[in-house]
Design an enzyme around this catalytic site. Structure first.
Site, short mmCIF file in Angstrom:
data_model
loop_
_atom_site.label_atom_id
_atom_site.label_comp_id
_atom_site.label_asym_id
_atom_site.label_seq_id
_atom_site.Cartn_x
_atom_site.Cartn_y
_atom_site.Cartn_z
N LYS A 75 -0.26 9.10 -20.15
CA LYS A 75 -0.01 8.50 -21.28
C LYS A 75 0.06 9.29 -22.43
O LYS A 75 -0.01 9.12 -23.66
CB LYS A 75 -0.71 7.14 -21.78
CG LYS A 75 -0.70 6.12 -20.85
CD LYS A 75 0.40 5.58 -20.34
CE LYS A 75 1.48 5.18 -20.95
NZ LYS A 75 3.00 4.86 -20.26
N THR A 112 6.72 11.69 -20.07
CA THR A 112 8.12 11.38 -20.06
C THR A 112 8.72 12.07 -21.04
O THR A 112 9.91 12.62 -20.72
CB THR A 112 8.41 10.05 -20.24
OG1 THR A 112 7.30 9.07 -19.26
CG2 THR A 112 9.74 9.37 -19.73
N HIS A 156 -0.32 13.81 -12.61
CA HIS A 156 -1.21 13.50 -13.68
C HIS A 156 -2.74 14.23 -12.87
O HIS A 156 -3.92 13.85 -13.31
CB HIS A 156 -1.59 12.01 -13.84
CG HIS A 156 -0.45 11.44 -14.28
ND1 HIS A 156 0.17 12.04 -15.62
CD2 HIS A 156 0.38 10.21 -14.24
CE1 HIS A 156 0.99 11.07 -15.94
NE2 HIS A 156 1.07 9.95 -15.17
N SER A 166 -2.70 3.89 -25.66
CA SER A 166 -1.38 3.69 -24.97
C SER A 166 -1.65 3.31 -23.57
O SER A 166 -0.77 2.43 -23.04
CB SER A 166 -0.61 5.05 -25.05
OG SER A 166 0.37 5.14 -24.21
N LYS A 176 5.14 2.23 -29.03
CA LYS A 176 5.39 2.85 -30.57
C LYS A 176 5.56 4.37 -30.82
O LYS A 176 6.20 4.55 -31.70
CB LYS A 176 3.98 2.37 -31.18
CG LYS A 176 3.86 0.94 -31.48
CD LYS A 176 2.56 0.90 -32.50
CE LYS A 176 2.36 -0.43 -32.42
NZ LYS A 176 0.95 -0.71 -33.29
P1 A3P Z 1 2.71 4.70 -26.97
O1 A3P Z 1 2.22 3.64 -25.75
O2 A3P Z 1 1.69 5.11 -27.78
O3 A3P Z 1 3.87 4.32 -27.45
P2 A3P Z 1 3.67 9.04 -20.78
O4 A3P Z 1 5.08 9.36 -20.72
O5 A3P Z 1 2.70 10.03 -20.33
O6 A3P Z 1 3.31 7.76 -19.88
O7 A3P Z 1 3.52 8.41 -22.24
C1 A3P Z 1 4.05 7.50 -22.66
C2 A3P Z 1 3.78 7.55 -24.38
O8 A3P Z 1 4.69 8.28 -24.69
C3 A3P Z 1 4.09 6.18 -24.66
O9 A3P Z 1 3.24 6.13 -26.17
C4 A3P Z 1 5.30 6.45 -25.60
O10 A3P Z 1 5.92 5.51 -26.46
C5 A3P Z 1 5.20 7.57 -26.06
N1 A3P Z 1 6.59 8.49 -25.90
C6 A3P Z 1 7.51 8.68 -25.05
N2 A3P Z 1 8.67 9.13 -25.69
C7 A3P Z 1 8.17 9.56 -26.67
C8 A3P Z 1 9.06 10.08 -28.01
N3 A3P Z 1 10.38 10.70 -27.58
N4 A3P Z 1 8.50 10.39 -29.11
C9 A3P Z 1 7.23 9.69 -29.32
N5 A3P Z 1 6.53 9.24 -28.41
C10 A3P Z 1 7.13 9.04 -27.01
#
Ligand code: A3P
Length: 307
Positions: free
Chosen positions: A59, A63, A120, A150, A270
């Site tokens: 998180k 991605t 991870h 998150s 978010k």
């Molecule tokens: P939130 O839950 O705070 O919205 P991962 O890919 O490591 O699982 O992380 C997911 C988190 O990154 C989520 O956070 C997601 O919304 C955020 N995220 C993914 N793409 C993003 C982007 N383009 N800009 C900002 N945050 C992003």
């Protein structure tokens, strides 16, 4: 008709393996049971020198960075990056679940070079082969409290991870490191300390939010890819929160709803800095911050002030 029957059978097969798997320690790090059971295949994974690793604590913006890297390597060709879902473009190394789901190692073993690898794993569990082959690693770190929030929502929606339970207990679990992939504190520190010894680019989520094009330039320089400024800007647009939220190849919409319960949360939830303020009570924040100072003592790693 035949197609409907095949779909029903596939759904039944999937239903049989979707459950909140317990955590099992692997070299002291709690991982989901199916990962622990096939750990040997991860540990002895054979890297190639041109493998590129995107490593994060869950998180932290994995991605987001994956999409950026894939677009840089495709010279900003958005058609190419929209060809298949992210988990196909960049397999998740240690991920493993019983069939019909698959393992990251199985996907990677026969993939053509250059391979893109998501993980991870904390630094000490990264297969040694990546270091022996001097592979490039991009690490993304996100401030602890936003990362926790998150993760809390993700663990509600992801029906294959342990139930996060009530908020107050979850905050304690995060602080103790009894969540999948263990301690956030040790994770972010481990890559920070090791970047002096290996080819690690350390990127902060908060810096990406502040100036995405600047961080994309850092990544492309690290990857030694020449891109004109208009392509950098195009990538920044394509990887903005809103555009990625609407891109089913990047937003995990392709994952079955019996795995990701989207009534609980969405994957692109978010994407903000400082969202923790909406969830932490004053007492929780104070206890968290005091504990943070102890756990982060002695490191030069500093997160931006998101108070
Ligand atoms: P939130 O839950 O705070 O919205 P991962 O890919 O490591 O699982 O992380 C997911 C988190 O990154 C989520 O956070 C997601 O919304 C955020 N995220 C993914 N793409 C993003 C982007 N383009 N800009 C900002 N945050 C992003």
């Amino acid at each position: 008709m035949a197609n409907t029957k095949a779909n029903d059978e596939a759904l039944q097969q999937l239903k049989a393996v979707v459950k909140r798997y317990p955590l099992v320690p692997v070299h002291g790090i709690p991982l989901m049971e199916p990962i622990a059971q096939r750990w040997a295949s991860v540990e002895k994974f054979k890297a190639r020198p041109d493998d590129l690793v995107v490593a994060t604590y869950p998180k932290a913006g994995t991605t987001w960075m994956q999409e950026i890297v894939d677009l840089i390597l495709a010279d900003g060709n958005t058609e190419k990056s929209r060809r298949v879902p992210m988990h196909v473009r960049m397999p998740f190394l240690e991920y493993c679940a019983p069939p019909p789901l698959s393992s990251g190692v199985d996907k990677l073993v026969n993939a053509p070079s250059p391979r893109l690898v998501k993980t991870h794993l904390p630094f000490q569990l990264l297969p040694k082969s990546f270091l022996e082959k001097n592979c490039k690693i991009i690490y993304v770190a996100r401030n602890a409290k936003d990362n926790l929030v998150s993760y809390y929502f993700f663990d509600q929606m992801n029906l294959m991870q342990p139930d996060p339970g009530p908020w107050d207990r979850y905050v304690k679990k995060f602080m103790e490191g009894t969540v999948p992939w263990g301690s956030w504190y040790d994770h972010v520190r481990s890559y920070w300390e090791e970047k002096a010894n290996h080819r690690i680019l350390y990127v902060f989520y908060e810096d990406m939010k502040e100036d995405l094009a600047r961080e994309i330039r850092r990544v492309k320089d690290f990857l030694e890819v020449d891109l004109p400024e208009d392509v950098v800007q195009k990538i920044a647009h394509h990887t903005s929160f809103q555009v990625m939220k609407d891109n089913p190849m990047a937003n995990y919409d392709t994952v079955a709803s019996i795995i990701f319960d989207r009534t609980k949360s969405s994957f692109m939830r978010k994407g903000e800095v400082g969202d923790w303020k909406n969830y932490f009570t004053v007492a929780q924040k104070e206890a968290f911050d005091a504990d943070y100072l102890q756990k982060m003592e002695g490191t030069t790693l500093r997160f931006r002030d998101v108070l």
